[in-house]
Design an enzyme around this catalytic site. Structure first.
Site, PDB file in Angstrom:
ATOM      1  CB  SER A 231      33.067  52.693  39.684  1.00  0.00           C
ATOM      2  OG  SER A 231      33.306  52.784  38.413  1.00  0.00           O
ATOM      3  CG  HIS A 261      37.617  50.072  38.737  1.00  0.00           C
ATOM      4  ND1 HIS A 261      37.608  50.260  37.379  1.00  0.00           N
ATOM      5  CD2 HIS A 261      36.375  50.449  39.280  1.00  0.00           C
ATOM      6  CE1 HIS A 261      36.258  50.770  36.971  1.00  0.00           C
ATOM      7  NE2 HIS A 261      35.700  51.071  37.987  1.00  0.00           N
ATOM      8  CG  HIS A 307      39.573  46.340  29.769  1.00  0.00           C
ATOM      9  ND1 HIS A 307      38.304  45.883  29.804  1.00  0.00           N
ATOM     10  CD2 HIS A 307      39.499  47.626  30.427  1.00  0.00           C
ATOM     11  CE1 HIS A 307      37.405  46.870  30.075  1.00  0.00           C
ATOM     12  NE2 HIS A 307      38.125  48.032  30.633  1.00  0.00           N
ATOM     13  NE  ARG A 316      38.581  53.850  27.744  1.00  0.00           N
ATOM     14  CZ  ARG A 316      38.138  53.393  28.930  1.00  0.00           C
ATOM     15  NH1 ARG A 316      37.406  53.965  29.897  1.00  0.00           N
ATOM     16  NH2 ARG A 316      38.425  52.190  29.437  1.00  0.00           N
ATOM     17  CG  ASP A 362      43.538  53.472  34.140  1.00  0.00           C
ATOM     18  OD1 ASP A 362      43.125  54.660  34.012  1.00  0.00           O
ATOM     19  OD2 ASP A 362      43.145  52.773  34.679  1.00  0.00           O
TER      20      ASP A 362
HETATM   21  N1  AMX Z   1      50.166  42.371  33.962  1.00  0.00           N
HETATM   22  C1  AMX Z   1      50.407  41.016  34.391  1.00  0.00           C
HETATM   23  N2  AMX Z   1      49.466  39.831  34.185  1.00  0.00           N
HETATM   24  C2  AMX Z   1      48.262  40.205  33.902  1.00  0.00           C
HETATM   25  C3  AMX Z   1      47.856  41.584  33.384  1.00  0.00           C
HETATM   26  C4  AMX Z   1      48.821  42.537  33.458  1.00  0.00           C
HETATM   27  N3  AMX Z   1      48.647  43.935  32.785  1.00  0.00           N
HETATM   28  N4  AMX Z   1      46.651  41.383  32.939  1.00  0.00           N
HETATM   29  C5  AMX Z   1      46.066  40.333  33.446  1.00  0.00           C
HETATM   30  N5  AMX Z   1      46.989  39.612  33.946  1.00  0.00           N
HETATM   31  C6  AMX Z   1      47.155  38.274  34.380  1.00  0.00           C
HETATM   32  C7  AMX Z   1      45.912  38.327  35.480  1.00  0.00           C
HETATM   33  O1  AMX Z   1      46.734  38.717  36.785  1.00  0.00           O
HETATM   34  C8  AMX Z   1      45.672  36.880  35.535  1.00  0.00           C
HETATM   35  O2  AMX Z   1      46.505  36.065  36.303  1.00  0.00           O
HETATM   36  P1  AMX Z   1      46.143  34.836  37.047  1.00  0.00           P
HETATM   37  O3  AMX Z   1      45.771  33.818  36.426  1.00  0.00           O
HETATM   38  O4  AMX Z   1      47.711  34.401  37.866  1.00  0.00           O
HETATM   39  O5  AMX Z   1      45.072  35.447  38.195  1.00  0.00           O
HETATM   40  C9  AMX Z   1      45.589  36.522  34.093  1.00  0.00           C
HETATM   41  O6  AMX Z   1      46.443  37.497  33.444  1.00  0.00           O
HETATM   42  C10 AMX Z   1      44.211  36.501  33.450  1.00  0.00           C
HETATM   43  O7  AMX Z   1      43.553  37.593  33.646  1.00  0.00           O
HETATM   44  P2  AMX Z   1      42.613  38.415  32.657  1.00  0.00           P
HETATM   45  O8  AMX Z   1      41.265  37.584  32.381  1.00  0.00           O
HETATM   46  O9  AMX Z   1      43.338  38.711  31.569  1.00  0.00           O
HETATM   47  O10 AMX Z   1      42.336  39.665  33.453  1.00  0.00           O
HETATM   48  P3  AMX Z   1      41.004  40.115  34.259  1.00  0.00           P
HETATM   49  O11 AMX Z   1      39.757  40.211  33.553  1.00  0.00           O
HETATM   50  O12 AMX Z   1      41.196  38.985  35.556  1.00  0.00           O
HETATM   51  O13 AMX Z   1      41.492  41.487  35.165  1.00  0.00           O
HETATM   52  C11 AMX Z   1      42.433  43.467  34.843  1.00  0.00           C
HETATM   53  C12 AMX Z   1      41.389  42.658  34.157  1.00  0.00           C
HETATM   54  C13 AMX Z   1      42.375  44.976  34.289  1.00  0.00           C
HETATM   55  C14 AMX Z   1      42.112  43.804  36.216  1.00  0.00           C
HETATM   56  C15 AMX Z   1      43.923  42.992  34.637  1.00  0.00           C
HETATM   57  O14 AMX Z   1      44.338  42.862  33.232  1.00  0.00           O
HETATM   58  C16 AMX Z   1      44.967  43.894  35.282  1.00  0.00           C
HETATM   59  O15 AMX Z   1      45.058  43.570  36.643  1.00  0.00           O
HETATM   60  N6  AMX Z   1      45.725  44.787  34.590  1.00  0.00           N
HETATM   61  C17 AMX Z   1      46.416  45.740  35.320  1.00  0.00           C
HETATM   62  C18 AMX Z   1      45.905  46.815  36.095  1.00  0.00           C
HETATM   63  C19 AMX Z   1      45.115  47.734  35.452  1.00  0.00           C
HETATM   64  O16 AMX Z   1      45.612  48.290  34.331  1.00  0.00           O
HETATM   65  N7  AMX Z   1      43.820  48.087  35.877  1.00  0.00           N
HETATM   66  C20 AMX Z   1      42.907  49.041  35.193  1.00  0.00           C
HETATM   67  C21 AMX Z   1      41.907  48.595  34.333  1.00  0.00           C
HETATM   68  C22 AMX Z   1      40.972  49.549  33.719  1.00  0.00           C
HETATM   69  C23 AMX Z   1      40.242  50.521  34.724  1.00  0.00           C
HETATM   70  O17 AMX Z   1      39.203  49.904  35.310  1.00  0.00           O
HETATM   71  N8  AMX Z   1      40.629  51.303  34.926  1.00  0.00           N
END
Ligand code: AMX
Length: 429
Positions: A231, A261, A307, A316, A362
């Protein structure tokens, strides 16, 4: 007062940055490898954000102050801090609060437009539409069309930003009441601070005053998270084209609406409630561990965990958890959030994929809102938006003040990558 203060600060910042750039502009601060180019530019240091930073091992620091030390502050104080780098004294705080109050009236055409939208529109679409249609009020666009000096850009950017921020509680509360058929809009109450007024306009009973406290905390905790998140970056990129703050903030919020996000808070509570429903209350450790594995094995992520930058429990989350323990320790939904915190990181570590197995902001916020009867979780990202607009706007003002140019990274096709690889294998970094 805020404007006068910025009038003294911005030329100094500009001078300082100009000197750094002149003397050290060609020093390397980051390198990019192929994996990063294909991988969402993760970790590439390629932009400046002076409002806040997020060290992976510390979490959010706003203008040098860790967010854990700001949890007793009002959002208006944090807005002042984001913009100037200083917490306001009493007089400056009152000046900002009065200013926001004077700018808070939402134009009637906003409500008419929202009323005309499909009744099943997502609350984020309604909220964002309200911001975008107010673009015709933009002083930045007016002054730009009249031909303003580049060094003055930040002034109408600040005006637009304060005009937007001042109206967001009323717009957010109005969207809530309209979208979820809660009855007529509730007028703001004179004398209440920005976040308490928002709680008041939502129309949810708050005998103890703790909902207002939660809103203050919520607005402080979500206010900014450096410049590279979707964002903030979308807002910055659009703003760098000198699109005014209405366009830029709206763009940023469209990014916040994504499930990876800001929408994660809605998904997160959904997951916690699924647990609650399935086990008719708080599950045992073993039941929860199995439920987490089932989620992962069905190819889904566990929302609220992981994250892109952080590698610790998000401070937070800690702040929300402390609030929950103080105010609703006996609430089973909050108890599940607490148990998830004990179990899920271990499961994610065992799975070995997520680089950060810890909760982000979150993971717990939805349960707190739910406790107070704010149960429409498709609405939760609107709360996030009201708060994050403070950070996005502050970044816009600072960037216009510093004269940061239009953003234009260079993309390359895969054919170019292949050519480089054929010519000489790149060094491993
Ligand atoms: N549950 C399951 N798998 C997860 C995970 C979770 N909470 N977090 C990361 N992974 C997986 C990824 O999907 C990825 O899998 P892949 O290799 O098969 O594609 C692998 O772990 C590596 O990912 P990463 O480098 O650790 O994370 P990222 O930087 O690519 O993504 C985020 C970060 C937040 C999108 C991811 O951790 C996620 O999807 N979390 C759940 C959704 C969430 O909580 N989002 C909120 C973020 C905060 C915000 O902006 N409000």
């Amino acid at each position: 007062m805020l404007k006068q203060h910025l009038e003294t600060l911005i030329p100094k910042w500009r001078e300082e940055i100009g000197a750094i750039n002149k003397e050290h502009g060609n020093k390397v601060i980051s390198e990019v490898n192929i994996g990063q180019a294909y991988g969402g530019m993760r970790g590439v240091k390629a932009m400046i954000c002076d409002t806040s930073e997020v060290p992976p091992d510390k979490g959010l620091i706003i203008r040098g102050i860790p967010v854990a030390q700001l949890t007793d502050k009002l959002p208006e104080e944090v807005l002042y801090l984001l913009l100037t780098g200083e917490l306001p004294d009493k007089k400056s705080l009152k000046g900002l609060q009065d200013d926001l109050q004077a700018r808070s009236k939402v134009p009637a055409y906003v409500w008419k437009t929202l009323e005309a939208m499909p009744k099943d529109s997502h609350p984020m679409v309604m909220f964002n539409t309200a911001i975008l249609i107010m673009e015709k009020e933009s002083l930045f666009r007016k002054r730009y069309d009249e031909g303003m000096k580049k060094t003055d850009y930040w002034v109408p950017t600040l005006e637009d930003s304060l005009n937007i921020i001042a109206k967001l509680p009323a717009i957010g509360a109005g969207v809530y009441r309209m979208r979820f058929k809660k009855g007529p809009r509730i007028a703001a109450k004179k004398g209440l601070d920005w976040a308490a007024n928002y709680a008041h306009m939502l129309g949810i009973k708050d005998k103890t005053g703790e909902l207002a406290n939660l809103m203050r905390l919520y607005m402080v905790l979500h206010s900014d998270h450096e410049g590279g998140n979707v964002s903030a970056h979308a807002c910055h990129c659009v703003g760098s084209a000198l699109s005014d703050p209405y366009y830029a903030v709206s763009a940023g919020l469209n990014g916040l609406a994504g499930p990876l996000h800001g929408l994660a808070n809605q998904e997160c509570l959904g997951w916690v409630l699924m647990v609650h429903e399935k086990f008719k209350g708080v599950p045992s450790d073993q039941e929860l561990r199995q439920f987490a594995w089932d989620t992962l094995q069905s190819g889904k992520v566990i929302p609220g965990y992981g994250h892109a930058v952080l590698r610790i429990t998000d401070p937070r989350f800690d702040a929300f958890r402390a609030f929950g323990k103080r105010v609703m320790g006996d609430d089973p939904v909050f108890q599940i959030v607490d148990k998830v915190f004990e179990i899920v990181p271990k499961v994610l570590v065992e799975q070995g994929k997520a680089k950060d197995p810890w909760p982000n902001v979150d993971a717990g916020s939805g349960a707190l809102l739910y406790h107070f009867g704010l149960k429409e979780f498709s609405y939760y990202t609107v709360l996030f938006s009201i708060s994050r607009a403070m950070g996005m706007c502050s970044q816009l003002v600072v960037n216009r003040g510093l004269g940061i140019p239009i953003e234009r990274p260079k993309s390359v096709p895969t054919a170019w990558i292949k050519k480089q690889l054929a010519a000489a294998p790149p060094p491993v970094m």
